[in-house]
Design a protein around this motif. Structure first.
Motif, PDB file in Angstrom:
ATOM      1  N   PRO A  65       0.803  -1.227   0.000  1.00 43.55           N
ATOM      2  CA  PRO A  65       0.000   0.000   0.000  1.00 43.55           C
ATOM      3  C   PRO A  65       0.836   1.277   0.000  1.00 43.55           C
ATOM      4  CG  PRO A  65      -0.898  -1.568   1.564  1.00 43.55           C
ATOM      5  CD  PRO A  65       0.385  -2.158   1.054  1.00 43.55           C
ATOM      6  N   TYR A  66       2.032   1.253   0.617  1.00 41.00           N
ATOM      7  CA  TYR A  66       2.780   2.515   0.649  1.00 41.00           C
ATOM      8  C   TYR A  66       3.297   2.917  -0.721  1.00 41.00           C
ATOM      9  CZ  TYR A  66       6.771  -0.657   1.383  1.00 41.00           C
ATOM     10  OH  TYR A  66       7.692  -1.667   1.289  1.00 41.00           O
TER      11      TYR A  66
ATOM     12  N   THR B 115       0.355   4.664  -2.021  1.00 42.05           N
ATOM     13  CA  THR B 115       0.314   5.994  -1.404  1.00 42.05           C
ATOM     14  C   THR B 115       1.223   6.950  -2.165  1.00 42.05           C
ATOM     15  OG1 THR B 115       0.002   4.939   0.737  1.00 42.05           O
ATOM     16  CG2 THR B 115       0.625   7.252   0.760  1.00 42.05           C
TER      17      THR B 115
ATOM     18  N   LYS C 262       0.321  10.239  -4.340  1.00 40.92           N
ATOM     19  CA  LYS C 262       0.829  11.555  -3.986  1.00 40.92           C
ATOM     20  C   LYS C 262       1.277  12.296  -5.232  1.00 40.92           C
ATOM     21  CE  LYS C 262       3.989  10.597  -0.703  1.00 40.92           C
ATOM     22  NZ  LYS C 262       4.962  10.748   0.403  1.00 40.92           N
TER      23      LYS C 262
ATOM     24  N   ARG D 250      15.035   0.509  -1.139  1.00 40.76           N
ATOM     25  CA  ARG D 250      15.586   0.138   0.160  1.00 40.76           C
ATOM     26  C   ARG D 250      14.800  -1.024   0.767  1.00 40.76           C
ATOM     27  NH1 ARG D 250      16.596   4.175   5.206  1.00 40.76           N
ATOM     28  NH2 ARG D 250      16.953   2.577   6.770  1.00 40.76           N
ATOM     29  N   ASN D 251      13.477  -0.974   0.625  1.00 39.20           N
ATOM     30  CA  ASN D 251      12.664  -2.063   1.146  1.00 39.20           C
ATOM     31  C   ASN D 251      12.948  -3.361   0.403  1.00 39.20           C
ATOM     32  OD1 ASN D 251      10.860  -0.825   3.188  1.00 39.20           O
ATOM     33  ND2 ASN D 251      10.388   0.511   1.471  1.00 39.20           N
TER      34      ASN D 251
ATOM     35  N   PRO E 279      14.668  -0.199   9.626  1.00 35.56           N
ATOM     36  CA  PRO E 279      14.563   0.553  10.876  1.00 35.56           C
ATOM     37  C   PRO E 279      13.701  -0.160  11.914  1.00 35.56           C
ATOM     38  CG  PRO E 279      13.304   1.612   9.123  1.00 35.56           C
ATOM     39  CD  PRO E 279      14.098   0.520   8.490  1.00 35.56           C
TER      40      PRO E 279
ATOM     41  N   SER F 216       0.234   0.074   6.819  1.00 36.33           N
ATOM     42  CA  SER F 216       1.063  -0.254   5.661  1.00 36.33           C
ATOM     43  C   SER F 216       1.037   0.843   4.612  1.00 36.33           C
ATOM     44  CB  SER F 216       0.614  -1.582   5.057  1.00 36.33           C
ATOM     45  OG  SER F 216      -0.768  -1.539   4.790  1.00 36.33           O
ATOM     46  N   ALA F 217       0.324   1.950   4.875  1.00 30.98           N
ATOM     47  CA  ALA F 217       0.235   3.000   3.869  1.00 30.98           C
ATOM     48  C   ALA F 217       1.449   3.918   3.883  1.00 30.98           C
ATOM     49  CB  ALA F 217      -1.033   3.812   4.066  1.00 30.98           C
ATOM     50  N   LEU F 218       2.297   3.775   4.913  1.00 31.77           N
ATOM     51  CA  LEU F 218       3.492   4.606   4.964  1.00 31.77           C
ATOM     52  C   LEU F 218       4.719   3.719   4.778  1.00 31.77           C
ATOM     53  CD1 LEU F 218       2.511   6.933   7.934  1.00 31.77           C
ATOM     54  CD2 LEU F 218       2.593   7.515   5.529  1.00 31.77           C
ATOM     55  N   ASN F 219       5.718   4.283   4.113  1.00 28.76           N
ATOM     56  CA  ASN F 219       6.934   3.541   3.807  1.00 28.76           C
ATOM     57  C   ASN F 219       7.702   3.226   5.096  1.00 28.76           C
ATOM     58  OD1 ASN F 219       9.424   2.658   2.920  1.00 28.76           O
ATOM     59  ND2 ASN F 219       9.430   4.045   1.174  1.00 28.76           N
ATOM     60  N   PRO F 220       7.912   1.935   5.402  1.00 28.93           N
ATOM     61  CA  PRO F 220       8.545   1.585   6.685  1.00 28.93           C
ATOM     62  C   PRO F 220      10.014   1.981   6.765  1.00 28.93           C
ATOM     63  CG  PRO F 220       8.224  -0.380   5.333  1.00 28.93           C
ATOM     64  CD  PRO F 220       7.519   0.752   4.635  1.00 28.93           C
ATOM     65  N   THR F 221      10.644   2.286   5.647  1.00 33.64           N
ATOM     66  CA  THR F 221      12.068   2.624   5.708  1.00 33.64           C
ATOM     67  C   THR F 221      12.325   4.112   5.466  1.00 33.64           C
ATOM     68  OG1 THR F 221      12.359   2.063   3.395  1.00 33.64           O
ATOM     69  CG2 THR F 221      12.799   0.318   4.986  1.00 33.64           C
ATOM     70  N   MET F 222      11.269   4.947   5.559  1.00 31.45           N
ATOM     71  CA  MET F 222      11.479   6.397   5.467  1.00 31.45           C
ATOM     72  C   MET F 222      10.914   7.035   6.724  1.00 31.45           C
ATOM     73  SD  MET F 222      10.448   7.336   1.554  1.00 31.45           S
ATOM     74  CE  MET F 222      10.624   9.109   1.548  1.00 31.45           C
TER      75      MET F 222
ATOM     76  N   ALA G  76      10.435  12.826   6.186  1.00 24.68           N
ATOM     77  CA  ALA G  76      10.815  12.724   4.775  1.00 24.68           C
ATOM     78  C   ALA G  76       9.598  12.422   3.912  1.00 24.68           C
ATOM     79  CB  ALA G  76      11.869  11.635   4.600  1.00 24.68           C
ATOM     80  N   GLN G  77       8.705  11.581   4.432  1.00 26.41           N
ATOM     81  CA  GLN G  77       7.533  11.223   3.639  1.00 26.41           C
ATOM     82  C   GLN G  77       6.566  12.391   3.512  1.00 26.41           C
ATOM     83  OE1 GLN G  77       5.920   7.255   3.940  1.00 26.41           O
ATOM     84  NE2 GLN G  77       7.342   6.760   5.549  1.00 26.41           N
TER      85      GLN G  77
ATOM     86  N   GLU H  22       8.002  15.207   1.258  1.00 26.41           N
ATOM     87  CA  GLU H  22       8.070  14.845  -0.152  1.00 26.41           C
ATOM     88  C   GLU H  22       6.952  15.537  -0.939  1.00 26.41           C
ATOM     89  OE1 GLU H  22       7.556  10.681  -0.937  1.00 26.41           O
ATOM     90  OE2 GLU H  22       8.920  10.777  -2.641  1.00 26.41           O
ATOM     91  N   VAL H  23       5.788  15.706  -0.298  1.00 23.66           N
ATOM     92  CA  VAL H  23       4.652  16.279  -1.019  1.00 23.66           C
ATOM     93  C   VAL H  23       4.920  17.719  -1.464  1.00 23.66           C
ATOM     94  CG1 VAL H  23       2.194  16.787  -0.880  1.00 23.66           C
ATOM     95  CG2 VAL H  23       3.080  14.702   0.146  1.00 23.66           C
TER      96      VAL H  23
ATOM     97  N   TRP I 245      10.062   6.704  12.845  1.00 22.99           N
ATOM     98  CA  TRP I 245       9.771   5.732  11.796  1.00 22.99           C
ATOM     99  C   TRP I 245       8.323   5.283  11.960  1.00 22.99           C
ATOM    100  CZ3 TRP I 245      13.619   5.189   8.372  1.00 22.99           C
ATOM    101  CH2 TRP I 245      14.932   5.430   8.792  1.00 22.99           C
TER     102      TRP I 245
ATOM    103  N   HIS J 203       6.941   2.425  12.207  1.00 15.13           N
ATOM    104  CA  HIS J 203       6.635   1.336  13.131  1.00 15.13           C
ATOM    105  C   HIS J 203       6.624   1.788  14.582  1.00 15.13           C
ATOM    106  CE1 HIS J 203      11.056   1.328  13.346  1.00 15.13           C
ATOM    107  NE2 HIS J 203      10.882   0.842  14.550  1.00 15.13           N
TER     108      HIS J 203
ATOM    109  N   MET K  77      -0.682  14.172   5.260  1.00 11.22           N
ATOM    110  CA  MET K  77       0.024  14.064   3.984  1.00 11.22           C
ATOM    111  C   MET K  77      -0.915  14.416   2.834  1.00 11.22           C
ATOM    112  SD  MET K  77       2.020  10.794   2.459  1.00 11.22           S
ATOM    113  CE  MET K  77       2.710  10.285   3.943  1.00 11.22           C
TER     114      MET K  77
END
Lengths: 338, 647
Positions: free
Chosen positions: A235-236, A239, A243, A257-258, A333, B102-108, B112-113, B116-117, B151, B153, B167
């Motif tokens: 889903p991200y 997203t 955007k 990265r993921n 992370p 899960s709608a947000l990037n787990p590694t950013m 930053a997210q 970005e907009v 992050w 999580h 966002m």
């Protein structure tokens, strides 16, 4: 984090002790010792002569005692001198100290691995990402088929095929290029890498590097593709798309990265695999690296050298494991500060 | 009339699978004016999310628009190239989805997210970060600097959904699409988000499309409403008219299937028979006719029903309801006579290794024969852990579980005597996860029959179980994937019933189901319970549902019982503040009822003392010590210092 590294180092030391003891025990089994006595003394020694030879050279003492001496924690004939003190014994094949032989062969294999990794990893990651960006697209199917083919081809097959195509004076493309006057020698590339021990050139090193890289790249590319496909369906990613993020930025900033978390472990596992897997390629291309040395040691019952090789192999495996774990934490992370 | 922000006309969408093409939407029309909020409601599979994806141009590889037009600010957006669409996404139309986790990037990092907009729209990095900070303040998130550096999580679902909203708002879109934005969240968190969305809507005058299966939520936030059934709009109109005078029998049925906090108690919601037809399996006439009590054979099942538009309402029905048609409410369910205590839990404690707070921190209760005891609480309150310990699936750290006076706490389920296992059975929350996808459902129920009954008469038993849960025996040969969600849950119930349990523990048995199906499964559970005189322990987060089916309610928070007592007493003053917060969070399906402002339970956790003090609007000094459970009336206990007689 420091505690984690220390724990891993402790575990690594324990594993190394167990594994070297295992190798020590196996190489010191009675039949092997008899073989050693006969090869060192004379092939026609009687059983009594073998026994007295073993007695003279100290091989009849308890295994644990001799292991302790070899390790350097028990005093031997000349005091404490073992692996820990840097005295790895003498190689019976090369008539040199084991340390010198290992250093020479590891340097040679190190260069081979360096070039293999340099070629293989970026190619494999790029191809995997490209294939995984759109699952089921034509790019994906073509790249996947290619990756499966190279991984399914053993090195002794692809090596021979590569030699025939690029380094044969009678077959492949070399005669053609030679006739056209496009190359100076009789072949485009060299079929042996023995000159690379002194100086690495594209001509003498391209084929061994390509043979190993072809095999490993297919595997890494498959892993990367699978990870990428999974990430692109998250889903991200939707997203980010909604955007208004551009497709390039989605892949580069959000997906990559993921998608690298899973292949990273695989890539590092390739390092010990490379170290031991170079046996075939080094033999094929007559390159005197670690694999070639290992074959010589095993073939000639050179016990000190074999033990040395196993110590190096164990250390390399365990080191890459630690680096892999640390890298995993750096990439993901969610594993930090938990 | 001003120009609409979004104008969808006669939209048709089809999905192509490997074998065939399935129409998901059919001549769907709707328009959203400036600053207007349109609600789009329907059961799962009605095509409501497909509408959102069609507007965003993100139908995916199998989806395709087959007909109609979508105009955004007067400009046709169907068929626009990807590059042009990208400029509309974000700036023109933004979307918030239903899975905040899960709608947000787990590694950013969050910062930053968010940044970005604005950066996509040309803002330099520093300015973008400042805007991101501002956006976080706008969605009421405390400590924005810490948030920006976090992050995903590290944050809760409610916080993440607020960030997703921030966002979406960062690009100042003209239209905001909210696709089930609160479905994955706890009730009190949901209420906070809805409250936030309403205030933001007023402040920015933004048009919005609010997609939901929850009519109660929609009533509070939308101006107009469209009801979707099997890919078609069946009724639309201003929200007040739709709720007070539904004309389509389906709208009416949806409203009646909704458990309510107002109106008479002990009236289980009215089930909606049957299930929605699959998109490629629609009946010849009105799609709803086969399930409609009001349909007239020969008229409704004849040919497709057109949408009739009158003023700002539209209706797709040949026999619309008048007020007089609404049937009278059913008689309330009588409370059962209290039986003997069959299950007693005493001071049960569960510590998970590595966690500071116990998941269950000393819970005691009785369950009597023939009664329904509801355990209510939000995620993390320990209600599922409690159920798993009672069932023997999890070991307890301390305390006793007495089944008919025998302590079975120390026995994991595989070491319990057969009589104890058959007496205690469980219905799980998600039927799709608890059935083996590779075996037929008949074989799976049969397995349970084999475990508890002698060989003779097993086939008859299986048939009778299917009959009891009102499933056609023909379904026994199907795999779980070939059944609907409601049917799968009935299989889960049949499997539990195979042991002829005296105590049935149901852990959120209907929370994954649509409203109409939910009502039917609840009715089934209550019928079975009455027939067998069994005890039902019903675990739920939904106080409105619990109000109609439970005899007693136990409210849990962070592993502790906050309140326990007869249902009428728990849902009437004196309240525990947490019970009150839960009640206030239940959406009321009536647009004219004023909604209380729900306190956001966001404060940092305070160790020790009353576990609810961080979120409690009535917190005072003595809350720093843990209040005891105090009896306020016979059988009614409250854990609060403010309780009369407490402290």
């Amino acid at each position: 984090m420091a505690g984690f590294v220390l724990r891993r180092l402790g575990g690594m030391l324990g594993t190394a002790l167990c594994l070297t003891f295992l190798v020590f025990w196996l190489t010191n089994l009675q039949p092997n010792l008899e073989k050693l006595a006969k090869s060192q003394g004379s092939a026609r020694m009687s059983d009594a002569e073998v026994a007295s030879w073993l007695d003279r050279n100290g091989y009849d003492r308890p295994l644990a005692l001799r292991y302790g001496e070899w390790l350097g924690v028990l005093p031997g004939k000349s005091g404490f001198s073992g692996v820990i003190q840097g005295d790895w014994g003498r190689s019976s094949v090369f008539h040199l100290p084991v340390g010198t032989v290992l250093a020479r062969s590891l340097t040679a294999t190190g260069w081979l691995m360096f070039w293999v990794l340099l070629v293989m990893v970026p190619t494999a990651l790029a191809l995997g990402v490209l294939a995984g960006m759109r699952e089921g697209s034509r790019t994906d199917r073509v790249l996947s088929a290619a990756a499966i083919t190279t991984t399914a081809t053993p090195e002794y097959v692809s090596g021979v095929v590569l030699v025939a195509v690029f380094a044969s004076a009678t077959a492949g493309i070399s005669p053609l290029l030679s006739d056209l006057g496009l190359i100076e020698g009789r072949t485009l590339l060299q079929a042996t890498a023995s000159t690379a021990m002194d100086e690495i050139t594209f001509r003498n090193f391209a084929l061994p590097v390509a043979t190993i890289a072809l095999y490993g790249a297919g595997y890494i590319a498959r892993m990367t593709r699978a990870a990428m496909v999974e990430v692109m369906a998250q889903p991200y990613i939707r997203t980010a798309r909604l955007k208004g993020v551009s497709p390039f930025r989605i892949v580069w900033r959000h997906a990559l990265r993921n998608a690298l978390i899973a292949p990273f472990t695989v890539i590092l596992l390739q390092v010990p695999w490379l170290l031991n897997g170079v046996v075939i390629v080094e033999t094929l291309f007559a390159y005197k690296g670690f694999g070639w040395t290992l074959v010589q040691a095993a073939g000639n019952n050179d016990m000190n050298l074999l033990l040395g090789c196993s110590v190096v192999a164990v250390l390399v495996v365990l080191t890459t494991q630690i680096v892999s774990d640390l890298g995993h934490v750096a990439l993901n992370p969610r594993l930090r500060g938990a | 009339m001003t120009d609409p922000v979004l104008d969808i006309r006669d939209l048709g969408v089809a999905f192509t699978t490997r074998s065939r093409t399935v129409a998901a939407l059919r001549d769907l029309s709707c328009r959203i004016g400036p600053a207007e909020v349109l609600g789009l409601v329907g059961e799962s599979g009605s095509g409501k999310s497909t509408v959102a994806l069609a507007i965003m141009g993100a139908l995916g590889p199998g989806g395709r628009v087959t007909a109609g037009s979508i105009r955004f600010q007067g400009r046709e957006i169907l068929g626009l190239p990807e590059r042009a669409l990208r400029s509309i996404r974000g700036r023109g139309i933004a979307m918030v989805g239903q899975e905040p986790m899960s709608a947000l990037n787990p590694t950013m990092r969050i910062g930053a997210q968010l940044a970005e907009v604005p950066m996509l729209h040309g803002a330099p990095r520093a300015q973008a970060l400042a805007l991101a900070r501002q956006a976080l303040a706008e969605v009421d998130l405390p400590d924005p600097d810490r948030m920006l550096a976090s992050w995903p999580h590290q944050l809760s679902g409610g916080q993440l959904q607020r960030i997703a909203i921030a966002m979406a708002l960062l690009a100042r879109p003209a239209l905001l699409i909210l696709d089930e934005p609160t479905t994955a969240l706890d009730v009190t968190v949901e209420a906070g988000i809805v409250d936030l969305l309403k205030r933001l809507g007023r402040r920015h005058g933004m048009a919005a499309l609010f997609i939901s299966h929850n009519l109660g939520l929609v009533a509070g936030i939308c101006d107009r409403l469209s009801v979707l059934y099997a890919g078609e709009v069946v009724e639309s109109g201003p929200v007040a008219a739709m709720f007070h005078r539904p004309r389509h029998p389906y709208t009416n049925a949806l409203l009646r299937a909704l458990p309510r906090l107002d109106g008479p108690p002990r009236q289980p919601p009215e089930p909606l028979p049957g299930s929605q037809p699959l998109a490629d399996d629609r009946p010849a006439g009105c799609s709803f006719a086969p399930r409609c009590a009001h349909a007239r054979p020969g008229l409704c099942d004849h040919q497709p029903v057109p949408l009739t538009v009158t003023g700002d309402s539209a209706l797709r029905c040949l026999r619309p309801l008048d007020r007089a048609d609404t049937p009278a409410p059913t008689a309330p369910r009588p409370p059962p006579a209290p039986g003997r205590v069959v299950l007693r839990v005493e001071d049960l404690v569960k510590h998970h290794g590595g966690m500071a707070n116990p998941a269950v921190a000393g819970v005691s209760f009785d369950a009597r024969a023939g009664e329904t005891l509801a355990i209510v609480g939000e995620s993390g309150c320990g209600k599922s852990t409690l159920a798993r310990m009672v069932m023997g699936l999890d070991g307890a750290t301390g305390g006793r579980i007495l089944l008919d006076g025998q302590d079975i706490q120390h026995l994991p389920v595989e070491r319990r005597p057969a009589a104890a296992i058959s007496a205690l059975q469980m219905v799980f929350q998600n039927p799709s996860d608890t059935l083996n996808p590779a075996r037929t459902v008949g074989a799976q129920v049969m397995r349970a029959v084999e475990l508890f009954h002698p060989p003779q008469g097993r086939a008859e038993r299986l048939a009778s179980l299917f009959e009891q849960v009102r499933l056609s025996p023909a379904l026994a040969r199907r795999k779980p994937a070939q059944l609907s969600g409601g049917q799968r849950q009935r299989i889960g119930i049949a499997r539990a019933l195979a042991a002829e349990p005296r105590i049935l523990v149901a852990d959120e048995p209907v929370s994954a189901l649509d409203t109409g199906v939910q009502a039917a499964v609840v009715a089934l559970l209550l019928d079975l319970q009455r027939q067998r005189g069994a005890t039902l322990i019903f675990i739920s987060h939904d106080l409105a549902l619990v109000r109609h089916l439970a005899d007693r309610v136990m409210v849990m928070y962070r592993g502790l019982v906050m309140e326990i007592g007869p249902t009428e007493a728990v849902l009437a003053p004196p309240f525990h503040p947490y019970t009150q917060a839960l009640l206030a969070a239940v959406p009321v399906p009536d647009p004219t009822v004023p909604r209380p402002r729900v306190p956001a339970a966001f404060g940092p956790e305070i160790p020790g003392g009353c576990p609810f003090q961080a979120g409690c609007p009535m917190r005072e000094g003595r809350c720093a010590s843990l209040p005891p459970l105090v009896t306020v009336a016979p059988g009614h206990l409250i854990r609060c210092h403010r309780t009369p007689g407490g402290g």
